[in-house]
Design an enzyme around this catalytic site. Structure first.
Site, PDB file in Angstrom:
ATOM      1  N   HIS A 344       0.839  -1.195   0.000  1.00  0.00           N
ATOM      2  CA  HIS A 344       0.000   0.000   0.000  1.00  0.00           C
ATOM      3  C   HIS A 344       0.882   1.257   0.000  1.00  0.00           C
ATOM      4  O   HIS A 344       1.726   1.439   0.871  1.00  0.00           O
ATOM      5  CB  HIS A 344      -0.909  -0.006   1.228  1.00  0.00           C
ATOM      6  CG  HIS A 344      -1.895   1.121   1.234  1.00  0.00           C
ATOM      7  ND1 HIS A 344      -3.122   1.020   0.609  1.00  0.00           N
ATOM      8  CD2 HIS A 344      -1.829   2.366   1.729  1.00  0.00           C
ATOM      9  CE1 HIS A 344      -3.768   2.160   0.754  1.00  0.00           C
ATOM     10  NE2 HIS A 344      -3.006   2.999   1.427  1.00  0.00           N
ATOM     11  N   ALA A 345       0.689   2.123  -1.014  1.00  0.00           N
ATOM     12  CA  ALA A 345       1.588   3.263  -1.196  1.00  0.00           C
ATOM     13  C   ALA A 345       1.545   4.222  -0.016  1.00  0.00           C
ATOM     14  O   ALA A 345       0.475   4.536   0.504  1.00  0.00           O
ATOM     15  CB  ALA A 345       1.213   4.014  -2.469  1.00  0.00           C
ATOM     16  N   HIS A 374       0.861  11.968  -6.285  1.00  0.00           N
ATOM     17  CA  HIS A 374       0.162  12.147  -5.010  1.00  0.00           C
ATOM     18  C   HIS A 374       1.118  11.963  -3.818  1.00  0.00           C
ATOM     19  O   HIS A 374       1.192  12.808  -2.923  1.00  0.00           O
ATOM     20  CB  HIS A 374      -1.008  11.164  -4.910  1.00  0.00           C
ATOM     21  CG  HIS A 374      -1.639  11.135  -3.544  1.00  0.00           C
ATOM     22  ND1 HIS A 374      -2.742  11.891  -3.225  1.00  0.00           N
ATOM     23  CD2 HIS A 374      -1.303  10.462  -2.418  1.00  0.00           C
ATOM     24  CE1 HIS A 374      -3.055  11.685  -1.956  1.00  0.00           C
ATOM     25  NE2 HIS A 374      -2.205  10.819  -1.441  1.00  0.00           N
ATOM     26  N   GLU A 375       1.839  10.863  -3.806  1.00  0.00           N
ATOM     27  CA  GLU A 375       2.728  10.575  -2.663  1.00  0.00           C
ATOM     28  C   GLU A 375       3.815  11.632  -2.527  1.00  0.00           C
ATOM     29  O   GLU A 375       4.169  12.034  -1.420  1.00  0.00           O
ATOM     30  CB  GLU A 375       3.362   9.183  -2.803  1.00  0.00           C
ATOM     31  CG  GLU A 375       2.372   8.022  -2.755  1.00  0.00           C
ATOM     32  CD  GLU A 375       1.521   7.990  -1.496  1.00  0.00           C
ATOM     33  OE1 GLU A 375       1.973   8.498  -0.456  1.00  0.00           O
ATOM     34  OE2 GLU A 375       0.392   7.477  -1.567  1.00  0.00           O
ATOM     35  N   HIS A 378       2.998  14.594  -0.385  1.00  0.00           N
ATOM     36  CA  HIS A 378       3.249  14.457   1.054  1.00  0.00           C
ATOM     37  C   HIS A 378       4.703  14.803   1.365  1.00  0.00           C
ATOM     38  O   HIS A 378       5.007  15.519   2.302  1.00  0.00           O
ATOM     39  CB  HIS A 378       3.000  13.020   1.521  1.00  0.00           C
ATOM     40  CG  HIS A 378       1.555  12.616   1.516  1.00  0.00           C
ATOM     41  ND1 HIS A 378       0.577  13.350   2.119  1.00  0.00           N
ATOM     42  CD2 HIS A 378       0.925  11.529   0.997  1.00  0.00           C
ATOM     43  CE1 HIS A 378      -0.598  12.737   1.977  1.00  0.00           C
ATOM     44  NE2 HIS A 378      -0.412  11.634   1.291  1.00  0.00           N
ATOM     45  N   GLU A 402      -3.644  15.206   2.572  1.00  0.00           N
ATOM     46  CA  GLU A 402      -4.102  14.382   1.452  1.00  0.00           C
ATOM     47  C   GLU A 402      -4.427  15.232   0.231  1.00  0.00           C
ATOM     48  O   GLU A 402      -4.287  14.785  -0.904  1.00  0.00           O
ATOM     49  CB  GLU A 402      -5.337  13.575   1.860  1.00  0.00           C
ATOM     50  CG  GLU A 402      -5.072  12.488   2.884  1.00  0.00           C
ATOM     51  CD  GLU A 402      -4.004  11.499   2.451  1.00  0.00           C
ATOM     52  OE1 GLU A 402      -3.894  11.222   1.240  1.00  0.00           O
ATOM     53  OE2 GLU A 402      -3.257  11.036   3.318  1.00  0.00           O
ATOM     54  N   HIS A 502     -12.136   1.852   9.045  1.00  0.00           N
ATOM     55  CA  HIS A 502     -11.913   3.015   9.907  1.00  0.00           C
ATOM     56  C   HIS A 502     -12.777   3.031  11.164  1.00  0.00           C
ATOM     57  O   HIS A 502     -12.474   3.758  12.101  1.00  0.00           O
ATOM     58  CB  HIS A 502     -12.111   4.290   9.093  1.00  0.00           C
ATOM     59  CG  HIS A 502     -11.141   4.398   7.951  1.00  0.00           C
ATOM     60  ND1 HIS A 502     -11.209   3.569   6.846  1.00  0.00           N
ATOM     61  CD2 HIS A 502     -10.067   5.192   7.757  1.00  0.00           C
ATOM     62  CE1 HIS A 502     -10.222   3.859   6.026  1.00  0.00           C
ATOM     63  NE2 HIS A 502      -9.516   4.838   6.546  1.00  0.00           N
ATOM     64  N   TYR A 512     -10.969  12.957   4.821  1.00  0.00           N
ATOM     65  CA  TYR A 512     -11.027  12.555   3.410  1.00  0.00           C
ATOM     66  C   TYR A 512     -12.085  13.345   2.651  1.00  0.00           C
ATOM     67  O   TYR A 512     -11.929  13.646   1.471  1.00  0.00           O
ATOM     68  CB  TYR A 512     -11.276  11.047   3.296  1.00  0.00           C
ATOM     69  CG  TYR A 512     -10.232  10.240   4.018  1.00  0.00           C
ATOM     70  CD1 TYR A 512      -8.879  10.385   3.705  1.00  0.00           C
ATOM     71  CD2 TYR A 512     -10.572   9.366   5.044  1.00  0.00           C
ATOM     72  CE1 TYR A 512      -7.908   9.669   4.373  1.00  0.00           C
ATOM     73  CE2 TYR A 512      -9.601   8.634   5.721  1.00  0.00           C
ATOM     74  CZ  TYR A 512      -8.276   8.792   5.381  1.00  0.00           C
ATOM     75  OH  TYR A 512      -7.309   8.091   6.052  1.00  0.00           O
TER      76      TYR A 512
END
Ligand SMILES: [Zn+2]
Length: 603
Positions: A344-345, A374-375, A378, A402, A502, A512
Site C-alpha cells: 500500500h503506497a 500524489h505521494e 506528502h 491528502e 476506519h 477525506y
C-alpha cells in the site's frame, strides 16, 4: 486504491492509560510552559523518529520480530504523548504567548482516543481497541467454513467487487463480507463508553467533540461548515446518481429501482465509496481520449525510477528543490522478490527533517503514475515545514495533507502529458466527458460517503444513537447521503459499520471529505495564478513558478497557524468552497442534464 497513509508521526496520535500529574502548589508561569513545550518538541521528535524507523523496517521486511519492534516503539511514542497531553492541562490558566497557547492546545487535541485515568478501565479500553482492529484485520468470509481455501479476505473481496457483473455473486460476496462484524458490536459499545470517559477527563463532552475540536473553530460551527459544503455539491451528486442508476438498471434490471436507492452491492466497491469500477457500464459514447497512458508507459519501458523522476520534475518545475540523494537510496519503489512487504503506497519523513521516502510497489500503469504525483505531495509538504517546532510539523488540518498530492495529480492533464513528451497531441474537448466521468465516479461519488462515516460516529459518541440502533442509524445515513440501500433488510443482528476499516480501526474520516473538497479549491486558485485560461479540468500548473511560490508559502506554514490562514495563502479566502468542484465538472454537469432529461432524480 486511494493512497491514504503518510508518516507515522502525524498519523498515530493515540492515547493510552497514563499517570495523572498531581497539581503542584504554586501556579505555573509562562516560563514553565515554555520549558514544558520545548521538552515536548525535543522528546517527541526523538521518539517519532524511532517509531518511523521501526515502522519502515516493519513494513518493508515483515517478520514477527520487526512487528514487535515496531509495536514497542509506537507504544513508547504514544504513551509519552498521552502523558504530555494530560500534563498540558496544568497550563490552562497560565497567561502565555499565542504560539505557546497553540502548542498546548494542539497537544490536547492530538489524541484520537483518550483513555480513562482509572488503570483498570484504561487497560480495558486499550485492549478492546486492539481487539477491534485485529478482528477487522483477520476478517474473512468463508463460503464453506469447512474448506479454508474458500475463505476470502478483503483484497479478494475487493477484486470480485471490481470485476464481477454477476448480480447474485456480488450480493453473496457483499453479504459475506458483512458477516465479519456482528461480533464487534458489543466491544464497540463498550469502546464508546470508555473512550468517552477519557475524553471527558480532558475536558471534552465526548470523543466525537474531541475530534471536531481539531479544526480551529467551535465543534458545532464545524458541523455546519460540512453541511454547507455538502449542500454545494449535492445537486451534482444527485445527477450522477440518477444517471448511474439508470445505466445499472439497463444492465441488472428490476433489482435496481427506477427511482429508489441504488443497491449497495452493485457499484463496484464493497462500501460503494468509489464507483470507478462500473465505468465500463456507464461510459459515455465516443469519449475514448485516444491514448492509453498505461500502454505508453509499458511500450517505452519506463522503470519505476523513471516514473518517480518524472513526478519529481513536476515539483521542481514549480521551484521546489530536488529530492535528496537519500530519497533514491532508501525508498522502496519495487516489490522485492525475496520477502513480504506492505505494498500500500505511502510517503515517509523518517527523521522529520529530510529523510524523505516513498514506499510503493510500482507497476507501469496510469493509476500508479498519478499515485506517484500524489505521494510526492506528502514528501514536499513534509520538507517545507521541517524548520518548525515538532508540534507544528504537520498539515494545516488533516484534510490538507491528502489534498496537496491530489491537487498536483489533477494537473496531470493531457496537455501536461504532451509537454513531457508522453503523448503527441491532446485530444480535443469532445472527448472530455469520458475523463470527467471517470474522475466523477471517484471523487463525486466519494463525497457523501466521506461525510457520513463520522456523522454516524459523532451521533454514537454523543449518545444520540444508542447501541440498539447502531445498524438502523447507519443505513438511515447511507440512504440520506448516498442514496444507497441494502437489497434485504439489515436488522440489529448485524453491525455493518464494523465492515469498514476506519470504524473498528478508530481512524477519523472527515479528513477525506475535506481533502476531496480542498483539492479542487487549490487547483482552481493555483490554476488562476498560473494564468490558465482554458477549462478548469484542462489546467495544469506544471512549470508555473508563481503557483509554486504560493503553494510553498502555504506548505511551509505547517500547522503553526489556524487552517483558514493557510487556506488564504493559496485561495485568498478563509472559507472552504466546493464551488470549484462545480467549475471543474461543468461540462459533465451539462452532459448529465441531457442524459437524465425526463428521468427520475433522487430517491
Ligand atoms: Zn496520501
Amino acid at each position: 486504491m486511494r493512497p491514504r497513509t503518510f508518516g507515522l508521526a502525524v498519523s498515530l496520535f493515540l492515547a493510552c492509560a497514563c499517570t495523572r500529574t498531581t497539581s503542584s502548589d504554586t501556579a505555573p508561569t509562562a516560563a514553565d510552559a515554555k520549558k514544558f513545550i520545548d521538552d515536548v518538541n525535543a522528546t517527541t521528535l526523538k521518539l517519532a523518529t524511532e517509531a518511523s524507523q521501526a515502522g519502515w523496517v516493519a513494513e518493508t521486511y515483515i517478520t514477527g520480530d520487526t512487528s514487535a519492534l515496531n509495536a514497542r516503539a509506537n507504544q513508547r511514542f504514544i504513551d509519552t504523548l498521552a502523558r504530555y497531553a494530560k500534563d498540558a492541562v496544568r497550563f490552562d490558566h497560565t497567561d502565555v504567548p499565542p504560539d505557546l497557547r497553540r502548542s498546548l492546545n494542539l497537544l490536547k487535541v492530538a489524541l484520537v482516543m483518550a483513555t480513562p485515568s482509572d488503570p483498570r478501565e484504561g487497560e480495558e479500553l486499550t485492549s478492546i481497541a486492539a481487539n477491534l482492529d485485529a478482528a477487522y484485520g483477520k476478517g474473512k468470509w468463508c463460503e464453506d467454513p469447512k474448506k479454508p481455501e474458500s475463505c476470502l479476505d478483503i483484497n479478494q473481496i475487493t477484486e470480485i467487487m471490481r470485476v464481477s457483473r454477476d448480480e447474485k455473486k456480488l450480493r453473496q460476496v457483499w453479504e459475506g463480507w458483512h458477516t465479519i462484524s456482528p461480533s464487534m458490536r458489543k466491544d464497540y459499545a463498550r469502546f464508546v463508553d470508555l473512550s468517552n470517559k477519557g475524553a471527558k477527563e480532558l475536558g471534552f463532552p465526548d470523543t466525537g467533540a474531541m475530534w471536531r475540536s481539531k479544526y480551529d473553530m467551535p465543534a458545532d460551527e464545524f458541523t455546519k461548515e460540512l453541511d454547507r459544503l455538502w449542500d454545494q455539491v449535492r445537486p451534482l451528486y444527485l445527477k450522477l446518481h440518477a444517471y448511474v442508476r439508470m445505466k445499472l438498471r439497463e444492465k441488472y434490471g428490476d433489482v435496481v429501482p427506477a427511482n429508489g436507492p441504488i443497491p449497495a452491492h452493485l457499484l463496484g466497491n464493497i462500501w460503494a465509496q468509489d464507483w470507478t469500477n462500473v465505468y465500463p457500464l456507464v461510459a459515455p459514447k465516443n469519449s475514448d481520449p485516444g491514448y492509453d497512458l498505461t500502454a505508453i508507459l509499458k511500450n517505452r519501458k519506463l522503470t519505476p525510477v523513471d516514473m518517480v523522476k518524472t513526478g519529481e520534475r513536476f515539483y521542481t518545475s514549480l521551484g521546489f528543490s530536488p529530492l535528496p540523494q537519500t530519497f533514491w537510496e532508501r525508498s522502496m519503489l519495487v516489490k522485492p522478490r525475496d520477502r513480504d512487504v506492505v505494498c500500500h503506497a505511502s510517503a515517509w519523513d523518517v527523521d522529520n527533517v529530510e529523510d524523505l521516502r516513498i514506499k510503493m510497489c510500482i507497476e507501469p500503469t496510469d493509476e500508479n503514475f498519478r499515485t506517484i504525483h500524489h505521494e510526492l505531495g506528502h514528501n514536499f509538504y513534509q520538507r517545507s515545514y521541517k524548520d518548525l517546532p515538532m508540534l507544528f510539523r504537520d498539515s494545516a488540518n488533516d484534510g490538507f495533507h491528502e489534498a496537496i498530492g491530489d491537487t498536483i495529480a489533477l494537473s496531470v492533464t493531457p496537455e501536461y502529458l504532451v509537454k513531457i513528451g508522453m503523448i503527441e497531441k491532446a485530444p480535443d474537448s469532445s472527448r472530455d466527458i469520458g475523463l470527467l466521468m471517470q474522475r466523477a465516479l471517484e471523487k463525486i461519488a466519494f463525497l457523501p460517503f466521506g461525510l457520513l462515516i463520522d456523522q454516524w460516529r459523532w451521533k454514537v459518541f454523543s449518545g444520540e444513537v444508542k447501541p440498539d440502533d447502531y445498524n438502523k442509524s447507519w443505513w438511515d445515513l447511507r440512504l440520506k447521503y448516498q442514496g444507497v440501500a441494502p437489497v434485504a433488510a439489515r436488522s440489529e443482528e448485524f453491525f455493518d459499520p464494523g465492515a469498514k476499516y476506519h470504524v473498528p480501526g478508530n481512524v477519523p474520516y472527515t479528513r477525506y471529505f475535506l481533502a476531496d473538497i480542498l483539492q479542487f479549491q487549490f487547483h482552481r486558485a493555483l490554476s488562476q495564478t498560473a494564468g490558465c485560461t482554458s477549462m478548469l479540468h484542462r489546467c495544469s500548473i506544471y512549470q508555473s513558478a508563481d503557483a509554486g511560490k504560493k503553494l510553498n508559502d502555504m506548505l511551509s506554514m505547517g500547522l503553526s497557524q489556524p487552517w483558514p490562514e493557510a487556506l488564504t495563502k493559496i485561495a485568498g479566502t478563509k472559507q472552504m468552497d466546493a464551488s470549484a468542484i462545480l467549475d471543474y465538472f461543468k461540462p459533465l454537469d451539462t452532459w448529465l442534464d441531457e442524459q437524465i432529461k425526463g428521468k427520475p432524480v433522487g430517491w
